[in-house]
Design a protein around this motif. Structure first.
Motif, PDB file in Angstrom:
ATOM      1  N   ASP A  53       0.844  -1.193   0.000  1.00 62.23           N
ATOM      2  CA  ASP A  53       0.000   0.000   0.000  1.00 62.23           C
ATOM      3  C   ASP A  53       0.880   1.244   0.000  1.00 62.23           C
ATOM      4  OD1 ASP A  53       0.754  -1.087   2.515  1.00 62.23           O
ATOM      5  OD2 ASP A  53      -0.563   0.325   3.539  1.00 62.23           O
ATOM      6  N   GLU A  54       0.368   2.320  -0.588  1.00 60.00           N
ATOM      7  CA  GLU A  54       1.116   3.579  -0.678  1.00 60.00           C
ATOM      8  C   GLU A  54       0.161   4.755  -0.535  1.00 60.00           C
ATOM      9  OE1 GLU A  54       3.451   3.774  -4.222  1.00 60.00           O
ATOM     10  OE2 GLU A  54       4.820   2.177  -3.611  1.00 60.00           O
ATOM     11  N   ASP A  55      -0.521   4.863   0.586  1.00 60.29           N
ATOM     12  CA  ASP A  55      -1.400   6.005   0.805  1.00 60.29           C
ATOM     13  C   ASP A  55      -0.597   7.147   1.427  1.00 60.29           C
ATOM     14  OD1 ASP A  55      -1.285   4.128   2.996  1.00 60.29           O
ATOM     15  OD2 ASP A  55      -2.658   5.474   4.067  1.00 60.29           O
ATOM     16  N   GLU A  56      -0.831   8.366   0.935  1.00 59.34           N
ATOM     17  CA  GLU A  56      -0.098   9.518   1.457  1.00 59.34           C
ATOM     18  C   GLU A  56      -0.406   9.698   2.943  1.00 59.34           C
ATOM     19  OE1 GLU A  56       0.497  13.168  -0.621  1.00 59.34           O
ATOM     20  OE2 GLU A  56      -0.268  12.323  -2.494  1.00 59.34           O
ATOM     21  N   HIS A  57       0.623  10.143   3.673  1.00 57.87           N
ATOM     22  CA  HIS A  57       0.499  10.233   5.126  1.00 57.87           C
ATOM     23  C   HIS A  57       1.344  11.408   5.601  1.00 57.87           C
ATOM     24  CE1 HIS A  57       0.764   9.082   9.377  1.00 57.87           C
ATOM     25  NE2 HIS A  57      -0.241   8.258   9.158  1.00 57.87           N
ATOM     26  N   PRO A  58       0.863  12.175   6.555  1.00 59.48           N
ATOM     27  CA  PRO A  58       1.692  13.271   7.080  1.00 59.48           C
ATOM     28  C   PRO A  58       2.928  12.736   7.764  1.00 59.48           C
ATOM     29  CG  PRO A  58      -0.272  12.960   8.437  1.00 59.48           C
ATOM     30  CD  PRO A  58      -0.458  12.108   7.215  1.00 59.48           C
ATOM     31  N   TYR A  95      -1.539 -13.506  11.890  1.00 62.23           N
ATOM     32  CA  TYR A  95      -0.486 -12.511  12.020  1.00 62.23           C
ATOM     33  C   TYR A  95      -0.148 -12.295  13.488  1.00 62.23           C
ATOM     34  CZ  TYR A  95      -1.813 -11.579   7.191  1.00 62.23           C
ATOM     35  OH  TYR A  95      -2.104 -11.714   5.863  1.00 62.23           O
ATOM     36  N   ALA A  96       1.126 -12.415  13.807  1.00 62.96           N
ATOM     37  CA  ALA A  96       1.574 -12.203  15.173  1.00 62.96           C
ATOM     38  C   ALA A  96       1.865 -10.730  15.443  1.00 62.96           C
ATOM     39  CB  ALA A  96       2.834 -13.030  15.445  1.00 62.96           C
ATOM     40  N   ALA A  97       2.176  -9.970  14.402  1.00 62.78           N
ATOM     41  CA  ALA A  97       2.514  -8.558  14.578  1.00 62.78           C
ATOM     42  C   ALA A  97       2.259  -7.824  13.270  1.00 62.78           C
ATOM     43  CB  ALA A  97       3.974  -8.396  15.004  1.00 62.78           C
ATOM     44  N   GLY A  98       2.035  -6.527  13.391  1.00 66.00           N
ATOM     45  CA  GLY A  98       1.876  -5.676  12.216  1.00 66.00           C
ATOM     46  C   GLY A  98       2.349  -4.273  12.541  1.00 66.00           C
ATOM     47  N   TRP A  99       2.898  -3.584  11.575  1.00 63.49           N
ATOM     48  CA  TRP A  99       3.357  -2.221  11.782  1.00 63.49           C
ATOM     49  C   TRP A  99       3.325  -1.479  10.449  1.00 63.49           C
ATOM     50  CZ3 TRP A  99       6.416  -6.520  11.926  1.00 63.49           C
ATOM     51  CH2 TRP A  99       7.484  -6.601  11.039  1.00 63.49           C
ATOM     52  N   ALA A 100       3.559  -0.189  10.519  1.00 60.88           N
ATOM     53  CA  ALA A 100       3.571   0.647   9.319  1.00 60.88           C
ATOM     54  C   ALA A 100       4.769   1.581   9.378  1.00 60.88           C
ATOM     55  CB  ALA A 100       2.279   1.452   9.198  1.00 60.88           C
ATOM     56  N   CYS A 101       5.270   1.946   8.222  1.00 55.02           N
ATOM     57  CA  CYS A 101       6.378   2.887   8.145  1.00 55.02           C
ATOM     58  C   CYS A 101       6.122   3.835   6.976  1.00 55.02           C
ATOM     59  CB  CYS A 101       7.704   2.163   7.967  1.00 55.02           C
ATOM     60  SG  CYS A 101       7.816   1.171   6.456  1.00 55.02           S
ATOM     61  N   LEU A 102       6.889   4.910   6.924  1.00 54.37           N
ATOM     62  CA  LEU A 102       6.753   5.892   5.849  1.00 54.37           C
ATOM     63  C   LEU A 102       7.900   5.737   4.860  1.00 54.37           C
ATOM     64  CD1 LEU A 102       5.704   9.144   7.748  1.00 54.37           C
ATOM     65  CD2 LEU A 102       4.251   7.465   6.595  1.00 54.37           C
ATOM     66  N   ARG A 103       7.554   5.815   3.582  1.00 55.13           N
ATOM     67  CA  ARG A 103       8.535   5.823   2.493  1.00 55.13           C
ATOM     68  C   ARG A 103       8.260   7.082   1.673  1.00 55.13           C
ATOM     69  NH1 ARG A 103       8.829   0.702  -0.467  1.00 55.13           N
ATOM     70  NH2 ARG A 103       7.254   1.698  -1.728  1.00 55.13           N
ATOM     71  N   THR A 104       9.292   7.814   1.315  1.00 59.61           N
ATOM     72  CA  THR A 104       9.128   9.105   0.646  1.00 59.61           C
ATOM     73  C   THR A 104       9.519   8.992  -0.818  1.00 59.61           C
ATOM     74  OG1 THR A 104       9.612  10.219   2.736  1.00 59.61           O
ATOM     75  CG2 THR A 104       9.709  11.546   0.745  1.00 59.61           C
ATOM     76  N   PHE A 105       8.619   9.441  -1.690  1.00 60.48           N
ATOM     77  CA  PHE A 105       8.778   9.257  -3.133  1.00 60.48           C
ATOM     78  C   PHE A 105       8.811  10.597  -3.866  1.00 60.48           C
ATOM     79  CE2 PHE A 105       6.696   5.461  -1.597  1.00 60.48           C
ATOM     80  CZ  PHE A 105       7.280   4.427  -2.307  1.00 60.48           C
ATOM     81  N   ALA A 106       9.622  10.644  -4.919  1.00 57.16           N
ATOM     82  CA  ALA A 106       9.529  11.706  -5.924  1.00 57.16           C
ATOM     83  C   ALA A 106       8.635  11.216  -7.055  1.00 57.16           C
ATOM     84  CB  ALA A 106      10.914  12.046  -6.460  1.00 57.16           C
ATOM     85  N   PRO A 107       8.013  12.125  -7.810  1.00 59.46           N
ATOM     86  CA  PRO A 107       7.099  11.705  -8.878  1.00 59.46           C
ATOM     87  C   PRO A 107       7.742  10.810  -9.929  1.00 59.46           C
ATOM     88  CG  PRO A 107       6.823  14.044  -8.430  1.00 59.46           C
ATOM     89  CD  PRO A 107       8.027  13.591  -7.651  1.00 59.46           C
ATOM     90  N   ASP A 108       9.035  11.001 -10.203  1.00 56.51           N
ATOM     91  CA  ASP A 108       9.703  10.205 -11.235  1.00 56.51           C
ATOM     92  C   ASP A 108      10.371   8.949 -10.676  1.00 56.51           C
ATOM     93  OD1 ASP A 108      11.836  11.344  -9.887  1.00 56.51           O
ATOM     94  OD2 ASP A 108      12.568  12.527 -11.586  1.00 56.51           O
ATOM     95  N   GLY A 109      10.217   8.699  -9.377  1.00 57.35           N
ATOM     96  CA  GLY A 109      10.794   7.509  -8.776  1.00 57.35           C
ATOM     97  C   GLY A 109      12.279   7.583  -8.496  1.00 57.35           C
TER      98      GLY A 109
END
Length: 375
Positions: free
Chosen positions: A265-270, A300-314
């Motif tokens: 998943d890649e939903d925008e996030h503050p 599932y024993a565990a779950g977490w989320a992290c942020l990845r920062t993208f430029a439009p051209d990758g």
């Protein structure tokens, strides 16, 4: 007032590697500030620890190959080894996506990397959990694998410190102002710092740092990604390769006797440590049901989320800000931080010290490209 030549903001892979390579190239006066009490509490310490070298932008592939080579054989003076398991990777795809992987395999082979596209039947025989996956083929790269991300990050931190760089942990950047001449004055929770150069390696927070300095705001988007780890399962083999379905967008690999999985998943996030969204767990189950049915109902024993920062051209953002002299970007790594860290830090250090770009990629990563596209 503390005076330094380079003030690096952010102690994750981008900042730690830049500091390591600056110090290794002989730079003095390198200070890294990290607002967390320990480095790697955000994206750098929460990613899937996968080292992959093919697919995507050719310039990013170049950095991935060089970053993977760094991991396999760190330079002299590195504090200890880097634990890396070359399990290989299978990128499953059909149609145009498979054609893209065929082109990626050709580029990889031209660079001396072993990579080939094989049929879907071969891939399903290669990996027991691919039974039922409808992909037409897969890109197989046997030198991909899994790295100890904490060991890698601590190596950059310890190596940089041994070479004279300083680290202020638990230190918050509050403002950046003109310091007179060509310097900056940065106000931090540990006092003021006069710096000749600001290196913005703040990841998802890089926009806020740029705003403090009056620098341009490249279109970098922080996006949330979820990962889930299953309980230990008796039939999981630790030497299985990474399996990534590009048509559906999901992957898994062995981890601690079970599996580590993501719905990609890649939903925008503050810029903040993201919470786990229950909808992501259901999204993963839906995708697994369509592509890896045997895995759909694992616990599932565990779950977490992290942020990845993208430029439009990758591509990454590595280079001098086009509007504020002395302000340097190292960001937009888009989930490639662990794989590319060794190469990203070396390129950043070379550009900061006015040295040659030996790989011919600096223009591709320059933040100035965003202003050119906007005009």
């Amino acid at each position: 007032m503390k005076r330094v030549r380079f003030l690096v903001v952010g102690g994750g892979f981008a900042g730690a590697s830049a500091a390591f390579h600056l110090a290794r190239m002989g730079a003095k006066g390198v200070l890294v500030i990290e607002r967390e009490e320990a480095a790697g509490r955000n994206s750098s310490g929460l990613n899937a620890a996968m080292v992959t070298q093919t697919g995507g932008d050719p310039s990013v592939e170049e950095m991935a190959r060089r970053g993977a080579a760094f991991i396999r054989r760190p330079p002299d003076g590195w504090p200890g080894g880097i634990r890396f398991a070359a399990t290989g990777s299978l990128f499953l795809a059909s149609g145009e996506r498979l054609k893209d992987r065929e082109a990626a395999a050709e580029r990889a082979r031209a660079a001396g990397l072993e990579a080939e596209v094989r049929g879907g039947g071969w891939a399903r025989q290669r990996h027991a959990l691919l039974e039922g996956n409808p992909a037409e083929g897969a890109l197989w790269c046997p030198s991909d694998g899994v790295v100890d991300i904490q060991g890698l990050l601590q190596g950059f931190l310890g190596g940089a410190q041994a070479l004279g760089a300083e680290f202020w942990l638990g230190c918050e950047l509050r403002s950046i102002g003109a310091g007179g001449g060509e310097e900056f004055t940065a106000e931090t929770s540990r006092g003021a710092v006069r710096a000749g150069c600001i290196v913005n390696a703040a990841g998802a927070w890089s926009g806020a740092v740029a705003g403090m300095a009056g620098a341009a705001q490249p279109p970098l988007r922080p996006c949330r990604r979820h990962l889930f780890r299953t309980d230990a399962v008796s039939w999981v083999r630790g030497d299985w390769p990474i399996a990534w379905d590009l048509d559906e967008g999901c992957y898994f690999r062995p981890e601690a006797g079970g599996l580590l999985l993501s719905p990609c998943d890649e939903d925008e996030h503050p810029p903040a440590l993201p919470e786990v969204d229950a909808a992501a767990r259901e999204l993963l189950r839906e995708k697994l049901g369509r592509r890896f049915p045997r895995l759909q109902w694992l616990r599932y024993a565990a779950g977490w989320a992290c942020l990845r920062t993208f430029a439009p051209d990758g591509r990454f953002a590595i280079g001098w800000d086009p509007g504020v002299p002395g302000f340097f970007w190292v960001g937009g790594l888009g989930g490639h931080g662990a794989t590319c860290s060794g190469a990203v830090g070396e390129l950043a250090a070379r550009l900061l010290l006015g040295r040659e770009d030996p790989w011919g990629v600096a223009a591709d990563f320059s933040p100035a490209r965003f202003a050119q596209h906007a005009s």
